[in-house]
Design an enzyme around this catalytic site. Structure first.
Site, PDB file in Angstrom:
ATOM      1  N   ILE A 135       0.872  -1.175   0.000  1.00 52.57           N
ATOM      2  CA  ILE A 135       0.000   0.000   0.000  1.00 52.57           C
ATOM      3  C   ILE A 135       0.909   1.225   0.000  1.00 52.57           C
ATOM      4  CG2 ILE A 135      -2.017  -1.059   1.058  1.00 52.57           C
ATOM      5  CD1 ILE A 135      -1.196  -0.003   3.735  1.00 52.57           C
ATOM      6  N   ASP A 136       0.384   2.340  -0.446  1.00 52.10           N
ATOM      7  CA  ASP A 136       1.189   3.545  -0.590  1.00 52.10           C
ATOM      8  C   ASP A 136       1.686   4.059   0.756  1.00 52.10           C
ATOM      9  OD1 ASP A 136       0.527   3.417  -3.299  1.00 52.10           O
ATOM     10  OD2 ASP A 136      -1.224   4.716  -3.038  1.00 52.10           O
ATOM     11  N   ARG A 137       2.747   4.852   0.700  1.00 53.71           N
ATOM     12  CA  ARG A 137       3.339   5.401   1.924  1.00 53.71           C
ATOM     13  C   ARG A 137       2.317   6.109   2.796  1.00 53.71           C
ATOM     14  NH1 ARG A 137       7.516  10.227   1.182  1.00 53.71           N
ATOM     15  NH2 ARG A 137       5.543  11.192   0.511  1.00 53.71           N
TER      16      ARG A 137
END
Length: 306
Positions: A135-137
């Site tokens: 998942i994105d930062r």
């Protein structure tokens, strides 16, 4: 020494790395391309160029290179571990933490923390050990992590077969007339901005299902289910239909709402349903919304009640 893998191409016309990725190999397409370039992949007993287009009936031999000892430093970083057994971990990643080392993020990633905590699978190579999906930062929430190669392959196969269930909560801009729906729009790298993704004709299939949970003046809380897992999928699809995720700096929404300053998008991987690789048990995990997400919702509810 790792035994060579053998397979036969069923349908030709695509670059070899793409054909191998579609054949069910767990390695990323970039890894496969590197193996082809470095001569680890033979077609009909001969090395080929990276640009080689596979033909139906090609016999492919893959000599998997020996895994080098990781040079990533294990770091004693606190982890929010939701579940752990001998095969896998489920962790609740905080907003702002990068999943694995990359350019500009050599340390303080989730992988650095995981390496300190437990052994991880080697399938994704040196910099992404144990990582089955990302998942994105600035997206928070649940991730499954494999502790051995057997578990990694099983979890990745389930994910590829769309049997893993992933549910996200997102606060988005605007209001919906409908109570639920599906965004079916292909995604590829943005034609003008290489750091972004976009809905592009001829891109990879991407399906996002959404359900309205709560309505506010000018905003909507959604529950979203991923049927595919493209980079930035929810963020791109929400922007595409005119409802960007609140706080998303890349795909177009302000960084302040209801008097609260945000450090990233209000997008949380809330629920994860998977199958335990060895026992076959179906397991469901849930995580609470981050504090700042709850604060924004409380502020919006207070404004609605006035």
């Amino acid at each position: 020494m790792v035994e060579p893998m053998q397979l036969t191409i069923k349908e030709g016309g695509k670059r070899l790395d793409a054909s191998l990725a579609e054949a069910g190999l767990q390695e990323s397409r970039s890894t496969l391309a590197a193996w082809i370039k470095n001569g680890h992949v033979l077609v009909n007993d001969r090395p080929v160029k990276s640009s080689y287009k596979a033909k139906a009936g090609d016999n492919v031999t893959i000599r998997v290179p020996e895994t080098k000892a990781t040079t990533i430093e294990a770091e004693n970083i606190p982890l929010d571990i939701v579940y752990e057994d001998d095969d896998l971990l489920v962790v609740n990643k905080p907003q702002g933490m990068v999943v694995h080392p990359a350019a500009g993020h050599a340390s303080k990633t989730l992988v650095n923390a995981l390496l300190y905590h437990a052994p991880l699978s080697s399938i994704n190579g040196e910099f992404r050990p144990g990582i089955v999906h990302r998942i994105d930062r600035d997206t928070s929430g649940l991730l499954m992590v494999a502790k051995n190669d057997q578990a990694h392959r099983a979890l990745a196969d389930e994910l590829k077969a769309h049997k893993t269930e992933r549910y996200y909560y997102a606060l988005v801009k605007g209001n919906f007339a409908e109570d639920d729906g599906t965004v079916d729009a292909p995604i590829a790298r943005h034609p003008k901005d290489r750091k972004k993704q976009a809905v592009v004709s001829g891109g990879r299939e991407a399906l996002t299902h959404f359900e309205v949970l709560e309505r506010f003046s000018g905003y909507t809380l959604l529950k979203l289910a991923l049927e595919t897992g493209r980079t930035h999928q929810i963020r791109v699809h929400m922007q595409y239909i005119g409802h960007p995720v609140v706080g998303d700096p890349t795909y177009g929404h302000q960084q302040k709402i209801a008097g609260i300053s945000l450090k990233g998008q209000l997008l949380h991987a809330k629920t994860l349903v998977l199958t335990q690789p060895k026992t076959g048990e179906k397991m469901t995990f849930d995580s609470p919304l981050p504090k700042i997400f709850e604060e924004v919702l409380s502020s919006l509810r207070a404004l609605e009640s006035k």
